[in-house]
Design a protein around this motif. Structure first.
Motif, mmCIF file in Angstrom:
data_model
loop_
_atom_site.group_PDB
_atom_site.id
_atom_site.type_symbol
_atom_site.label_atom_id
_atom_site.label_comp_id
_atom_site.label_asym_id
_atom_site.label_seq_id
_atom_site.Cartn_x
_atom_site.Cartn_y
_atom_site.Cartn_z
ATOM 1 N N VAL A 333 42.682 20.810 8.084
ATOM 2 C CA VAL A 333 41.326 20.509 8.558
ATOM 3 C C VAL A 333 40.320 21.334 7.769
ATOM 4 N N VAL A 334 39.304 20.651 7.261
ATOM 5 C CA VAL A 334 38.171 21.294 6.601
ATOM 6 C C VAL A 334 36.957 21.051 7.482
ATOM 7 N N ARG A 335 36.302 22.134 7.876
ATOM 8 C CA ARG A 335 35.143 22.008 8.769
ATOM 9 C C ARG A 335 33.862 22.338 8.021
ATOM 10 N N VAL A 336 32.862 21.511 8.258
ATOM 11 C CA VAL A 336 31.537 21.717 7.689
ATOM 12 C C VAL A 336 30.588 21.981 8.853
ATOM 13 N N THR A 337 29.919 23.116 8.832
ATOM 14 C CA THR A 337 28.901 23.408 9.832
ATOM 15 C C THR A 337 27.631 23.795 9.100
ATOM 16 N N ALA A 358 38.116 10.092 -4.604
ATOM 17 C CA ALA A 358 39.261 10.880 -5.088
ATOM 18 C C ALA A 358 40.585 10.389 -4.518
ATOM 19 N N ARG A 359 40.544 9.261 -3.782
ATOM 20 C CA ARG A 359 41.750 8.652 -3.192
ATOM 21 C C ARG A 359 42.428 9.597 -2.198
ATOM 22 N N ILE A 360 41.624 10.367 -1.485
ATOM 23 C CA ILE A 360 42.152 11.238 -0.432
ATOM 24 C C ILE A 360 42.076 10.496 0.886
ATOM 25 N N HIS A 361 43.208 10.375 1.550
ATOM 26 C CA HIS A 361 43.260 9.662 2.829
ATOM 27 C C HIS A 361 42.709 10.559 3.930
ATOM 28 N N LEU A 362 41.712 10.049 4.638
ATOM 29 C CA LEU A 362 41.108 10.786 5.748
ATOM 30 C C LEU A 362 41.789 10.353 7.036
ATOM 31 N N ASN A 363 42.610 11.245 7.588
ATOM 32 C CA ASN A 363 43.351 10.923 8.809
ATOM 33 C C ASN A 363 42.432 10.792 10.021
ATOM 34 N N ASP A 364 41.423 11.627 10.062
ATOM 35 C CA ASP A 364 40.546 11.653 11.231
ATOM 36 C C ASP A 364 39.266 12.374 10.848
ATOM 37 N N ILE A 365 38.196 12.093 11.551
ATOM 38 C CA ILE A 365 36.939 12.816 11.400
ATOM 39 C C ILE A 365 36.351 13.012 12.789
ATOM 40 N N ILE A 366 36.022 14.246 13.114
ATOM 41 C CA ILE A 366 35.457 14.575 14.420
ATOM 42 C C ILE A 366 34.106 15.230 14.185
ATOM 43 N N THR A 367 33.064 14.688 14.790
ATOM 44 C CA THR A 367 31.725 15.230 14.603
ATOM 45 C C THR A 367 31.174 15.770 15.916
ATOM 46 N N SER A 368 30.362 16.798 15.778
ATOM 47 C CA SER A 368 29.573 17.290 16.906
ATOM 48 C C SER A 368 28.121 17.270 16.456
ATOM 49 N N ALA A 369 27.236 17.844 17.248
ATOM 50 C CA ALA A 369 25.824 17.837 16.879
ATOM 51 C C ALA A 369 25.585 18.576 15.576
ATOM 52 N N THR A 370 26.381 19.599 15.312
ATOM 53 C CA THR A 370 26.099 20.453 14.153
ATOM 54 C C THR A 370 27.324 20.723 13.289
ATOM 55 N N SER A 371 28.364 19.904 13.394
ATOM 56 C CA SER A 371 29.541 20.138 12.553
ATOM 57 C C SER A 371 30.291 18.839 12.297
ATOM 58 N N VAL A 372 31.068 18.860 11.225
ATOM 59 C CA VAL A 372 31.935 17.740 10.869
ATOM 60 C C VAL A 372 33.304 18.322 10.529
ATOM 61 N N ALA A 373 34.359 17.807 11.158
ATOM 62 C CA ALA A 373 35.719 18.250 10.874
ATOM 63 C C ALA A 373 36.487 17.119 10.199
ATOM 64 N N LEU A 374 37.052 17.412 9.038
ATOM 65 C CA LEU A 374 37.782 16.426 8.241
ATOM 66 C C LEU A 374 39.274 16.747 8.291
ATOM 67 N N PHE A 375 40.070 15.797 8.752
ATOM 68 C CA PHE A 375 41.523 15.992 8.859
ATOM 69 C C PHE A 375 42.203 15.178 7.764
ATOM 70 N N VAL A 376 42.936 15.871 6.898
ATOM 71 C CA VAL A 376 43.594 15.235 5.756
ATOM 72 C C VAL A 376 45.032 15.725 5.662
ATOM 73 N N ASP A 377 45.822 15.050 4.827
ATOM 74 C CA ASP A 377 47.191 15.512 4.599
ATOM 75 C C ASP A 377 47.162 16.920 4.015
ATOM 76 N N TRP A 378 48.178 17.698 4.348
ATOM 77 C CA TRP A 378 48.217 19.102 3.951
ATOM 78 C C TRP A 378 48.129 19.271 2.435
ATOM 79 N N GLU A 379 48.788 18.393 1.686
ATOM 80 C CA GLU A 379 48.780 18.535 0.227
ATOM 81 C C GLU A 379 47.409 18.228 -0.392
ATOM 82 N N ASP A 380 46.503 17.617 0.404
ATOM 83 C CA ASP A 380 45.162 17.302 -0.095
ATOM 84 C C ASP A 380 44.126 18.347 0.290
#
Length: 392
Positions: A333-337, A358-380
């Motif tokens: 998970v990479v989080r942007v706040t 970049a052909r990175i598969h995004l498994n999930d994305i969870i957003t809040s009012a002030t953040s974005v969480a990106l869930f990707v495969d571990w190797e990515d």
């Protein structure tokens, strides 16, 4: 101390309240503090003026009309301070020393505004400037506005650019409350709250401090919210701690993605409670949760995956509403706040598009009012982090 005090519409809603505000300012000045004041329109004047604009008007005329609330407030408050022997001056767009300037796009001209604010600050030891909140001056001298909650924005901006020690937001609540006192019983004041927490609450309906204002708060500037009846600008209320920075962060350890499916999940009260309670009772920490039409997904530490799968499987077996549980790992998970995220239309696509390219598969994305969480495969994970950091 050097303090910027912002008085909201309720705290200036009558002659008696203007007197109370003037008393608190005068007391602080007499104690040797340097005070600058930002004033909102009295009561609900701005809303009332907007309601009366039932005819066609351009933006310039509209801004002129709604500015009258703040213009009246600064004159009233300046007069009340003068009557108390305080050397005060009101500042509004068009004044020689007016500080808040916008550029051709309607954005605050930081360099010019900071320069003007510092010029005002030089005289704070002898004069109290009473500044109209919400209003700004365009590059052509026209009146512009800072949007909803603009008086808060003016105050925190001035606090930052004047090198103030503290900004005090004077309003009609005791500070930040545990809940809306008009709705819940036993609501109490929160002594301290982080700027991260308050910005999230503000974007979700809390009307204590405008989110746009908090983006100007840095770690050196204290911000406090106090009730107008308190009478003391320099104590009480809720202290807002920290600063809201742009941050891109990679979780160091891998996660496991556990998804529970069930046809009735969205229509059956208590399903999420049963599942999360079962994990909590076994000390399994949940990092994030996502829900779909017929699924609930828990992201937990990968080391807990097998144990958590068994816990959730027992719930699936016990409840007819649930069908199955599955596990996917390892997940990164990479989080942007960031303080500016909510004010950037299209920010989600700006974050996601480089991953797609970049052909990175995004498994999930969870957003809040002030953040974005990106869930990707571990190797990515490293590539995702690199691409996301490049944006900020």
């Amino acid at each position: 101390m050097r303090v910027v005090a912002k008085f909201g519409g309720t705290s200036l809603g009558s002659g008696d309240r203007i007197n109370r505000a003037a008393d608190s300012i005068a007391a602080a000045v007499e104690d040797g503090h340097e005070i600058a004041v930002v004033a909102s329109a009295m009561g609900s004047t701005t809303d009332e003026l907007l309601e009366e604009i039932t005819f066609e008007t351009d933006e310039e005329d509209r801004a002129q009309i709604v500015s009258m609330g703040e213009r009246t407030s600064v004159r009233m408050l300046k007069a009340a301070l003068t009557a108390r022997g305080i050397d005060a001056v009101f500042l509004e767009p068009g004044s020689d020393r007016w500080p808040v300037v916008t550029d051709e796009y309607g954005e605050v001209n930081v360099e010019e505004t900071q320069k003007r604010a510092q010029e005002i600050a030089v005289d704070l030891d002898g004069t109290v400037p009473v500044i109209t909140g919400f209003l700004a001056e365009g590059p052509d001298g026209s009146i512009t506005t800072l949007g909803r909650g603009g008086s808060d924005t003016t105050a925190v901006m001035m606090g930052k650019y004047m090198d103030a020690d503290e900004v005090v937001i004077v309003t009609d609540v005791e500070g930040v409350m545990t809940g809306d006192p008009h709705v819940v019983e036993g609501a109490r004041n929160v002594g301290e709250i982080s700027v991260d927490e308050l910005r999230n609450l503000s974007f979700r309906g809390a009307e204590v401090v405008a989110p746009s204002a908090l983006s100007y708060k840095d770690g050196k500037l204290d911000v406090r919210v106090v009730h107008y009846q308190h009478g003391d600008l320099l104590s009480g209320g809720t202290s807002i701690e920290g600063e809201f920075k742009n941050l891109v962060d990679l979780r160091e350890r891998p996660l496991a993605c556990l998804t529970v499916a069930g046809r009735a999940i969205r229509n059956q009260p208590g399903i999420f409670n049963h599942l999360s309670e079962a994990l909590a009772e076994s000390d399994v920490n949940v990092d994030a949760v996502a829900s779909g039409m017929d699924t609930i997904t828990f992201y937990i530490d990968e080391e807990e995956a097998e144990r958590a799968e068994n816990i959730l499987h027992r719930e699936v077996i016990a409840r007819d509403e649930l069908s199955s549980v599955t596990v996917d790992s390892p997940v990164a998970v990479v989080r942007v706040t960031g303080g500016e995220l909510p004010n950037q239309p299209g920010i989600i696509s700006e974050i996601v598009n480089p991953l797609s390219e970049a052909r990175i598969h995004l498994n999930d994305i969870i957003t809040s009012a002030t953040s974005v969480a990106l869930f990707v495969d571990w190797e990515d994970r490293e590539k995702t982090l690199e691409l996301t950091q490049d944006l900020f």
